[in-house]
Design an enzyme around this catalytic site. Structure first.
Site, short mmCIF file in Angstrom:
data_model
loop_
_atom_site.label_atom_id
_atom_site.label_comp_id
_atom_site.label_asym_id
_atom_site.label_seq_id
_atom_site.Cartn_x
_atom_site.Cartn_y
_atom_site.Cartn_z
N CYS A 205 -19.67 -5.11 -13.89
CA CYS A 205 -20.01 -3.69 -14.35
C CYS A 205 -18.82 -2.77 -13.47
O CYS A 205 -18.31 -1.94 -13.86
CB CYS A 205 -21.62 -3.35 -14.21
SG CYS A 205 -21.95 -1.64 -13.87
N GLN B 169 -28.72 16.97 -10.48
CA GLN B 169 -28.44 15.91 -9.52
C GLN B 169 -29.02 14.38 -9.84
O GLN B 169 -30.11 14.41 -10.29
CB GLN B 169 -28.54 16.25 -8.23
CG GLN B 169 -27.77 17.38 -7.38
CD GLN B 169 -26.47 16.82 -7.09
OE1 GLN B 169 -25.91 15.93 -7.18
NE2 GLN B 169 -25.42 18.02 -6.55
N CYS C 102 -18.44 15.85 -2.24
CA CYS C 102 -18.65 14.21 -2.77
C CYS C 102 -17.43 13.51 -2.35
O CYS C 102 -17.20 12.40 -2.98
CB CYS C 102 -19.19 14.29 -4.01
SG CYS C 102 -17.90 15.26 -5.21
N CYS D 40 -21.38 -0.65 -9.13
CA CYS D 40 -21.93 -1.02 -7.55
C CYS D 40 -20.95 -1.90 -6.72
O CYS D 40 -20.94 -2.81 -6.77
CB CYS D 40 -23.35 -1.75 -7.62
SG CYS D 40 -24.41 -0.53 -8.30
N1 SAH Z 1 -23.86 22.92 -6.25
C1 SAH Z 1 -24.23 22.30 -7.60
C2 SAH Z 1 -23.07 21.81 -8.36
C3 SAH Z 1 -22.28 20.81 -7.69
S1 SAH Z 1 -21.01 19.88 -8.73
C4 SAH Z 1 -25.35 21.20 -7.45
O1 SAH Z 1 -25.69 20.80 -6.40
O2 SAH Z 1 -26.04 20.86 -8.27
C5 SAH Z 1 -19.77 21.19 -8.57
C6 SAH Z 1 -19.66 22.17 -9.67
O3 SAH Z 1 -18.49 22.91 -9.90
C7 SAH Z 1 -19.84 21.83 -11.29
O4 SAH Z 1 -20.93 22.40 -11.59
C8 SAH Z 1 -18.48 22.03 -11.95
O5 SAH Z 1 -18.61 22.67 -13.19
C9 SAH Z 1 -18.24 23.49 -11.14
N2 SAH Z 1 -16.93 23.65 -10.90
C10 SAH Z 1 -15.57 22.95 -11.08
N3 SAH Z 1 -14.40 23.71 -10.88
C11 SAH Z 1 -15.10 25.05 -10.87
C12 SAH Z 1 -14.14 26.17 -10.39
N4 SAH Z 1 -12.81 26.19 -10.26
N5 SAH Z 1 -15.09 27.30 -10.12
C13 SAH Z 1 -16.37 27.33 -10.10
N6 SAH Z 1 -17.02 26.07 -10.51
C14 SAH Z 1 -16.32 24.93 -10.80
#
Ligand code: SAH
Length: 470
Positions: free
Chosen positions: A94, A299, A425, A97
Site C-alpha cells: 500500500c 481534518q 504539516c 503506512c
Molecule cells: N487551518 C485549517 C486548514 C489548514 S490546511 C484547518 O486546520 O482545518 C491549509 C489550507 O490552506 C487549505 O484549506 C488550503 O486550501 C489553503 N490554502 C492553500 N494555499 C493558500 C493561500 N495561498 N492562501 C490562503 N489559503 C491557502
C-alpha cells in the site's frame, strides 16, 4: 556481498563506486524524513524503504547516485528491538503506512527528532522549549474519511481497495487499519448489490461502467455516517434498494451520489445528489459543531486535531481583547477555536467553498466576532494592511506543505504582532519560515509535535513565537 562494519576499517574515503544491484549487509543507523531506514557504508548513504532503525539486514542497491543510493530491503538478518509485525498484511504494498514496521514509541521518537532536526538545521534555532510529542493512546482506526476505488479483479469479481504505489492498479483490501470498522461493512453491501444487479465498476481505459469510487465519512462524536458513491452517470438503478441495505449500518445519516462523467483522476464530480437523509453530517471538535458535506475539507484525525488546536490556542495566549488573523483557515476550525477568547478573528482561505462553510460554522456556533475573506493569504493580508492599516496582536498560520509565501511573512513582520503561532504539516518548510521570522525580530518560545497520522511518515507541529522587545 560485504559487511559495513568490516568496510569501516580504514577504508573510508576510498574511491569506491557503488552500483545498481550490488548487495550489502548493513545496520540501519537512523530514520530518514519519509520514514525510510538510513545506513552508511564508508560515509556513502543508503536509503532503504521498510527498514527499521537497529535492523541488521541485507539490502540491494536499486538506484545509485554520487553520494547516496536507494536500496531495497532483501532480508532482515537481525531484527531491531524497535521492529514489530505490522497489523496490516498489505502495509508494504500500500505504501501509506511507511513506518508501521516500527513500534509506536519508535515512530514517535522518529517524528520528534525530525521536527527538532529541521528546526535546528534549517531553522538555525536551538533555544526553545520542546514538549514531548503528543501521540495517540489507540493509534489505529483514527481516520474519519476514506475513499475506495471500485474495479474488477482479473477473474471478473468486483473489488475495492487502494491504488498500489503510483499506479491505478487496485490492490484488493477493504480493511484499512487507519479507517473505521464500518468501511468494510459498507463496501461489502455495495459490492454485493452491484453483483446482484449486474452493475459494473467504471473502467478507466474503456470509460464504461458506472461506479467509480466510494467515499465514507464518520463523525466520531455524533456517530453519524455518510456514504457518497461517485458515479459515471446521474443515477444508480434500484437505488432505493441500495439505500435500504445501507441503512442496516448503525449511524447511517447521509447517502449521496457524486456525478462524475469526466475522463479525469479527480475523484469527486461537481454535482452532489442526496438520495437519503441530510446532505451533511455533523461532528464536533472540542465543543464546536461542524457540518460536513461530501466535498468539505475536515481534518481526518479529529481526536488529535482537538489536541493540536488546544495547543495553538494556548500558544496564542489570548485574554479576550486581541485581534487575531488566522491565515490558511480552511473551514474556519482554528478561527472559531480562537474567536471565543479574542475580540476579533479574521480568517483567510483560498477556496471559496471552504469560506462558505466557515461562515456557516460560525453561525452554527453562535460566533459573531469572526470575519472571513476568500483569497491568497499573501495577497489579502498585505492589501488589508495597506488599505486599512490592519492591526494584529496574534497571527496564526496553518499553510499547506509548501509553507508561507515570503510576501505574507514580510507583511507579518511589518504588522509586528506580539505573537505568531505557526501550525505546520511539514517541519522543513516550517523551519525555513521560522528562520525568516527569527531573523526579523521574533524568537521561538515553544514547540509541540502532534502525531496526527500514526504509522505514516507525516507529522504535525505547532510553534509559538514571540516578538522580541529590545
Ligand atoms: N487551518 C485549517 C486548514 C489548514 S490546511 C484547518 O486546520 O482545518 C491549509 C489550507 O490552506 C487549505 O484549506 C488550503 O486550501 C489553503 N490554502 C492553500 N494555499 C493558500 C493561500 N495561498 N492562501 C490562503 N489559503 C491557502
Amino acid at each position: 556481498m560485504s559487511d559495513n562494519s568490516e568496510r569501516d576499517c580504514g577504508k573510508a574515503g576510498e574511491d569506491r563506486v557503488y552500483k545498481k544491484n550490488e548487495e550489502y549487509i548493513v545496520v540501519i543507523e537512523d530514520t530518514g524524513t519519509g520514514g525510510e531506514g538510513i545506513a552508511k557504508i564508508d560515509g556513502y548513504t543508503l536509503f532503504i524503504k521498510d527498514a527499521v532503525r537497529g535492523d541488521r539486514c541485507r539490502v540491494r542497491i536499486t538506484k545509485a547516485h554520487t553520494h547516496f543510493a536507494y536500496a531495497k530491503l532483501m532480508e532482515v538478518l537481525e531484527p531491531s528491538p524497535y521492529r514489530v509485525e505490522p497489523v496490516c498484511p498489505v502495509s508494504k504494498r500500500c505504501g501509506g503506512c511507511k513506518v508501521m514496521a516500527a513500534s509506536y514509541e519508535e515512530q514517535l521518537r522518529f517524528k520528534e527528532n525530525k521536527i527538532r532536526n529541521n528546526l535546528e538545521k534549517i531553522g538555525k534555532i536551538t533555544d526553545f522549549e520542546y514538549y514531548p510529542i503528543i501521540g495517540m493512546e489507540e493509534p489505529y482506526h483514527y481516520r474519519n474519511k476514506a475513499q475506495f476505488p471500485i474495479g474488477l479483479s482479473s477473474d471478473g469479481r468486483i473489488i475495492s481497495g487502494f491504488y498500489a504505489g503510483r499506479t491505478h492498479v487496485i490492490v484488493e483490501n477493504d480493511k484499512c487499519y487507519l479507517g473505521v470498522p464500518e468501511n468494510e461493512e459498507i463496501l461489502g453491501i455495495i459490492k454485493n448489490f452491484m453483483e446482484e444487479k449486474h452493475i459494473f465498476p467504471y473502467d478507466e481505459v474503456t470509460l464504461h461502467g458506472l461506479i467509480r469510487h466510494v467515499m465514507i465519512r464518520k463523525a466520531f462524536v455524533t456517530g453519524e455516517i455518510m456514504v457518497c458513491i461517485i458515479v459515471n452517470g446521474d443515477s444508480i438503478p434500484d437505488s432505493d434498494d441500495l439505500v435500504e441495505r445501507l441503512l442496516a449500518v448503525k449511524g447511517m445519516s447521509s447517502i449521496s451520489l457524486s456525478l462524475n462523467t469526466e475522463n479525469t483522476n479527480v475523484i469527486m464530480g461537481k454535482t452532489i445528489k442526496t438520495i437519503y437523509g441530510k446532505p451533511y453530517i455533523t461532528d464536533y471538535i472540542h465543543d464546536l459543531q461542524f457540518r460536513i458535506s461530501p466535498k468539505s475539507f475536515f481534518q481526518v484525525n479529529p481526536v488529535q486535531t482537538d489536541k493540536l488546536y488546544s495547543k495553538a490556542l494556548e500558544f496564542a495566549g489570548l485574554t479576550g481583547q486581541e485581534t487575531v488573523w488566522d491565515l490558511y483557515c480552511g473551514i474556519g476550525t482554528i478561527s472559531l477555536f480562537l474567536a471565543r477568547n479574542a475580540r476579533k478573528v479574521y480568517g483567510v482561505e483560498i477556496i471559496s467553498d471552504a469560506i462558505r462553510d466557515a461562515r456557516m460554522n460560525a453561525k452554527l456556533n453562535g460566533i459573531d466576532n469572526a470575519e472571513f475573506f476568500v483569497g491568497k493569504s499573501e495577497e489579502v493580508l498585505p492589501k488589508f494592511y495597506q488599505q486599512h492599516g490592519g492591526y494584529a496582536d496574534v497571527v496564526v498560520v496553518d499553510p499547506p506543505r509548501k509553507g508561507c509565501d515570503t510576501a505574507l511573512l514580510e507583511t507579518i513582520v511589518e504588522m509586528a504582532p506580539e505573537r505568531v503561532v505557526y501550525v505546520s504539516c511539514d517541519s522543513a518548510t516550517l523551519a525555513r519560515d521560522v528562520r525568516f521570522l527569527t531573523e526579523r525580530g521574533y524568537e521561538v518560545r515553544k514547540v509541540q509535535g502532534v502525531d496526527m497520522f500514526p504509522h505514516t511518515g507525516h507529522t504535525e507541529c505547532v510553534v509559538g513565537m514571540q516578538r522580541k522587545h529590545i
